[in-house]
Every structure is written in structure tokens, then in C-alpha cells.
Design a protein around this motif. Structure first.
Motif, mmCIF file in Angstrom:
data_model
loop_
_atom_site.group_PDB
_atom_site.id
_atom_site.type_symbol
_atom_site.label_atom_id
_atom_site.label_comp_id
_atom_site.label_asym_id
_atom_site.label_seq_id
_atom_site.Cartn_x
_atom_site.Cartn_y
_atom_site.Cartn_z
ATOM 1 N N ASN A 165 -11.573 -0.300 0.291
ATOM 2 C CA ASN A 165 -11.497 -1.689 -0.169
ATOM 3 C C ASN A 165 -12.846 -2.382 -0.155
ATOM 4 O O ASN A 165 -13.213 -3.053 -1.098
ATOM 5 C CB ASN A 165 -10.546 -2.504 0.714
ATOM 6 C CG ASN A 165 -9.100 -2.201 0.397
ATOM 7 O OD1 ASN A 165 -8.825 -1.694 -0.687
ATOM 8 N ND2 ASN A 165 -8.212 -2.486 1.313
ATOM 9 N N SER B 51 -2.678 4.514 -2.863
ATOM 10 C CA SER B 51 -3.892 4.036 -2.208
ATOM 11 C C SER B 51 -4.565 5.124 -1.392
ATOM 12 O O SER B 51 -5.751 5.013 -1.064
ATOM 13 C CB SER B 51 -3.579 2.869 -1.278
ATOM 14 O OG SER B 51 -2.973 1.836 -1.999
ATOM 15 N N THR C 278 0.843 -1.192 0.000
ATOM 16 C CA THR C 278 0.000 0.000 0.000
ATOM 17 C C THR C 278 0.883 1.249 0.000
ATOM 18 O O THR C 278 1.719 1.419 0.879
ATOM 19 C CB THR C 278 -0.886 0.008 1.255
ATOM 20 O OG1 THR C 278 -1.609 -1.218 1.289
ATOM 21 C CG2 THR C 278 -1.850 1.172 1.227
ATOM 22 N N LEU D 67 -8.623 3.340 4.244
ATOM 23 C CA LEU D 67 -8.155 2.288 3.336
ATOM 24 C C LEU D 67 -9.116 1.114 3.378
ATOM 25 O O LEU D 67 -9.434 0.528 2.354
ATOM 26 C CB LEU D 67 -6.748 1.827 3.727
ATOM 27 C CG LEU D 67 -5.626 2.830 3.428
ATOM 28 C CD1 LEU D 67 -4.321 2.339 4.027
ATOM 29 C CD2 LEU D 67 -5.478 3.035 1.922
#
Ligand code: CA
Length: 223
Positions: free
Chosen positions: A121, A47, A2, A117
């Protein structure tokens, strides 16, 4: 891996962030101007971005506007002086996902980064690839389908037609709409291809799951 983009012009803060994030297992790129930040975001591969508002060239708001204007959906956490939190909150409407007033504790920022994050996702995994409607299930990634837990085999057109019904499960879809969604072009309006495929689909998912609405089209029956 990441990768996080840190945009900060104060060397003390950027090296503190870079060390902390690296220790937390992230790959980190630091830039110290808005112009570089925009270039990096648009080149892809990140990311998340931690973005300082006060920058020497264009400020953080301008960066936000530019990258969102170019269609980037990158999660962005904005850093701001505590005295300008109000400006920042209005700036969130310009496309930031969260903000962090300075000075902040590193753990606090890290917690927000992890949260962002994680939610970006799960958005991808849940919203885009799985459809679940009344016992019908479609996995758009693997192209698998099941009815009440039993796998069924669908042809590509049947799959796309069922997807169209499931994405509009509370609506009546006309033949013209189905033609457009499933075949994607103007088919001969006199063609009965939609009716033929509805018949195929009924055979596989159960006849009573697609209702004929006389004079209008078809509707998925959600039980
Ligand atoms: Ca600054």
C-alpha cells in the motif's frame, strides 16, 4: 475488503488458514491446484496470495513463474516444508516476496501478511503519486503543485514539464527529450515551444530554478 487467495492442497492446512484469516478480518478464497491459482490471480481482485509449493499439478514455483511472467505484482508468501527451505530461497528469485517454513504458527504468518499488505500500500501511495525535489512538490494524483509550501497553478503542459524535470533532477534535458516527454511526439525541431514553456514555468516556480545549459538544454536546479 482485503481478499487473500490461499493455494493449498492439504485440507487440514487450508481450512486452518481460511478460518484464521477470516477471523482476522480478511476475505479468503481457497483453491487446491496450481492451475486454478494462476487463473484466479490473473482474474484479479486479490490483495495477496499464500502459495504452497507442493501442489498436485504444477508446483508453486511454476505458479510464480507464470503469474510474474504475465506481469502480476501481487504480493506472494510461499509456504514450504522446512526441509526444502534452501530450494525455496532460490525460488524467491522467481518472484515470491517472502516464505514461511512449515509447520508455522498462525500468528507468525499473519504478521508477515500484514507487513506485505502494508508495504504494497505505501509503495503505491508514496512512490507513484508524490514527487518532492528541493522545495518543489507535485501530487500526481490530484495534479496539485507547490513551491516551498505555497500552492501554484500550473497548466497541464507546465505540470508535465515540471514532472519531467523533477523525475530527472540530476540531468540536463535536451529540447528533444523535453519535447518527447511533455508533448509525446516528434515536434518540428525548429519549434521554440520548449523554450516558451520553460519561460512560463520559470515565471511560476522562480527563474533561478531552471538553469540553461548552453548548447545542451535545461536542468532543474536543486537547492
Ligand atoms: Ca502441499
Amino acid at each position: 475488503m482485503t481478499t487473500i487467495l490461499v493455494v493449498e492442497d492439504e485440507p487440514g492446512i487450508s481450512s486452518f488458514l481460511s478460518k484464521g484469516l477470516t477471523a482476522a478480518g480478511y476475505q479468503v478464497t481457497v483453491v487446491d491446484t496450481g492451475r486454478e491459482a494462476i487463473k484466479e490471480v490473473l482474474s484479479g481482485g486479490y490483495s495477496l496470495m499464500v502459495l504452497d509449493i507442493g501442489l498436485p499439478d504444477t508446483d508453486g514455483f511454476e505458479v510464480l513463474e507464470q503469474v510474474r511472467g504475465q506481469g502480476s505484482k501481487l504480493p506472494i508468501i510461499v509456504l514450504t516444508a522446512r526441509s526444502s527451505v534452501e530450494d525455496t530461497v532460490s525460488g524467491l528469485e522467481g518472484g515470491a516476496d517472502d516464505y514461511m517454513p512449515k509447520p508455522f504458527r498462525f500468528e507468525e504468518l499473519l504478521a508477515r501478511i500484514r507487513l506485505r499488505l502494508k508495504s504494497s500500500n505505501t509503495d503505491d501511495a508514496a512512490a507513484v503519486t508524490l514527487l518532492n525535489v528541493g522545495g518543489l512538490r507535485l501530487d500526481l494524483r490530484t495534479r496539485r503543485a507547490s513551491v516551498d509550501g505555497t500552492p501554484i497553478e500550473l497548466s497541464s503542459r507546465e505540470f508535465t514539464m515540471l514532472q519531467a524535470f523533477m523525475e530527472h533532477s540530476d540531468q540536463v534535458l535536451s529540447r528533444a527529450q523535453l519535447l518527447d516527454m511533455v508533448w509525446g511526439y516528434d515536434f518540428d525541431p525548429g519549434s521554440n515551444v520548449v523554450d516558451v514553456y520553460v519561460r512560463y514555468l520559470r515565471r511560476k516556480i522562480g527563474a533561478d530554478r531552471i538553469a540553461t545549459v548552453r548548447g545542451m538544454g535545461y536542468r532543474l536546479v536543486v537547492r
